[in-house]
Design a protein around this motif. Structure first.
Motif, mmCIF file in Angstrom:
data_model
loop_
_atom_site.group_PDB
_atom_site.id
_atom_site.type_symbol
_atom_site.label_atom_id
_atom_site.label_comp_id
_atom_site.label_asym_id
_atom_site.label_seq_id
_atom_site.Cartn_x
_atom_site.Cartn_y
_atom_site.Cartn_z
ATOM 1 N N MET A 1 0.833 -1.205 0.000
ATOM 2 C CA MET A 1 0.000 0.000 0.000
ATOM 3 C C MET A 1 0.867 1.255 0.000
ATOM 4 O O MET A 1 0.587 2.215 -0.716
ATOM 5 C CB MET A 1 -0.935 0.012 1.208
ATOM 6 C CG MET A 1 -2.074 -0.970 1.107
ATOM 7 S SD MET A 1 -3.177 -0.582 -0.242
ATOM 8 C CE MET A 1 -3.988 0.844 0.421
ATOM 9 N N THR A 2 1.924 1.246 0.790
ATOM 10 C CA THR A 2 2.830 2.390 0.832
ATOM 11 C C THR A 2 3.469 2.607 -0.526
ATOM 12 O O THR A 2 3.545 3.739 -1.013
ATOM 13 C CB THR A 2 3.914 2.175 1.901
ATOM 14 O OG1 THR A 2 3.285 1.963 3.167
ATOM 15 C CG2 THR A 2 4.832 3.366 2.007
ATOM 16 N N GLY A 3 3.903 1.530 -1.151
ATOM 17 C CA GLY A 3 4.496 1.634 -2.487
ATOM 18 C C GLY A 3 3.507 2.140 -3.513
ATOM 19 O O GLY A 3 3.838 2.974 -4.367
ATOM 20 N N ALA A 4 2.289 1.657 -3.431
ATOM 21 C CA ALA A 4 1.256 2.092 -4.368
ATOM 22 C C ALA A 4 0.938 3.573 -4.169
ATOM 23 O O ALA A 4 0.777 4.319 -5.141
ATOM 24 C CB ALA A 4 0.000 1.252 -4.186
ATOM 25 N N LEU A 5 0.860 4.016 -2.912
ATOM 26 C CA LEU A 5 0.578 5.430 -2.644
ATOM 27 C C LEU A 5 1.694 6.323 -3.160
ATOM 28 O O LEU A 5 1.438 7.369 -3.761
ATOM 29 C CB LEU A 5 0.372 5.658 -1.145
ATOM 30 C CG LEU A 5 -0.961 5.176 -0.595
ATOM 31 C CD1 LEU A 5 -0.976 5.290 0.928
ATOM 32 C CD2 LEU A 5 -2.111 5.951 -1.187
ATOM 33 N N LEU B 1 1.366 6.562 -6.909
ATOM 34 C CA LEU B 1 0.265 7.434 -7.304
ATOM 35 C C LEU B 1 0.594 8.903 -7.058
ATOM 36 O O LEU B 1 0.231 9.768 -7.859
ATOM 37 C CB LEU B 1 -1.007 7.041 -6.558
ATOM 38 C CG LEU B 1 -1.637 5.733 -7.018
ATOM 39 C CD1 LEU B 1 -2.767 5.341 -6.066
ATOM 40 C CD2 LEU B 1 -2.151 5.844 -8.431
ATOM 41 N N GLU B 2 1.286 9.197 -5.963
ATOM 42 C CA GLU B 2 1.671 10.577 -5.682
ATOM 43 C C GLU B 2 2.636 11.084 -6.747
ATOM 44 O O GLU B 2 2.527 12.218 -7.212
ATOM 45 C CB GLU B 2 2.295 10.684 -4.292
ATOM 46 C CG GLU B 2 1.279 10.539 -3.165
ATOM 47 C CD GLU B 2 1.921 10.411 -1.792
ATOM 48 O OE1 GLU B 2 3.157 10.220 -1.710
ATOM 49 O OE2 GLU B 2 1.178 10.481 -0.805
ATOM 50 N N LYS B 3 3.574 10.239 -7.150
ATOM 51 C CA LYS B 3 4.532 10.613 -8.193
ATOM 52 C C LYS B 3 3.801 10.860 -9.512
ATOM 53 O O LYS B 3 4.062 11.839 -10.211
ATOM 54 C CB LYS B 3 5.575 9.510 -8.370
ATOM 55 C CG LYS B 3 6.613 9.810 -9.410
ATOM 56 C CD LYS B 3 7.591 8.668 -9.557
ATOM 57 C CE LYS B 3 8.548 8.942 -10.688
ATOM 58 N NZ LYS B 3 9.366 7.793 -11.030
ATOM 59 N N GLU B 4 2.870 9.976 -9.849
ATOM 60 C CA GLU B 4 2.102 10.137 -11.079
ATOM 61 C C GLU B 4 1.266 11.415 -11.030
ATOM 62 O O GLU B 4 1.158 12.126 -12.030
ATOM 63 C CB GLU B 4 1.201 8.927 -11.294
ATOM 64 C CG GLU B 4 0.448 8.948 -12.598
ATOM 65 C CD GLU B 4 -0.387 7.704 -12.814
ATOM 66 O OE1 GLU B 4 -1.227 7.748 -13.715
ATOM 67 O OE2 GLU B 4 -0.213 6.711 -12.089
ATOM 68 N N ASN B 5 0.699 11.709 -9.875
ATOM 69 C CA ASN B 5 -0.096 12.925 -9.709
ATOM 70 C C ASN B 5 0.755 14.166 -9.958
ATOM 71 O O ASN B 5 0.328 15.092 -10.650
ATOM 72 C CB ASN B 5 -0.700 12.953 -8.306
ATOM 73 C CG ASN B 5 -1.687 14.073 -8.121
ATOM 74 O OD1 ASN B 5 -2.291 14.552 -9.061
ATOM 75 N ND2 ASN B 5 -1.849 14.506 -6.882
#
Length: 54
Positions: free
Chosen positions: A21-25, A28-32
């Motif tokens: 979950m931490t990796g996924a977040l 997603l933050e980087k993509e954002n």
């Protein structure tokens, strides 16, 4: 005396879930951030184009 029962868990607890979950977040933050930068660049390009046509 009746003992209290816990509701069944449908998803088994996995110790790696939190890391995933931490990796996924983070991903997603980087993509954002990258998408926001893209919007800024596109907006600047469009404004330059519109301004140049006048």
């Amino acid at each position: 005396m009746i003992a209290e029962r816990k509701p069944p868990t449908f998803w088994p607890q996995n110790p790696d879930d939190e890391m995933r979950m931490t990796g996924a977040l983070r991903s997603l933050e980087k993509e954002n951030i990258e998408l926001k930068e893209l919007v800024v660049r596109l907006s600047e390009t469009i404004l330059r184009y519109v301004e140049g046509r006048r």
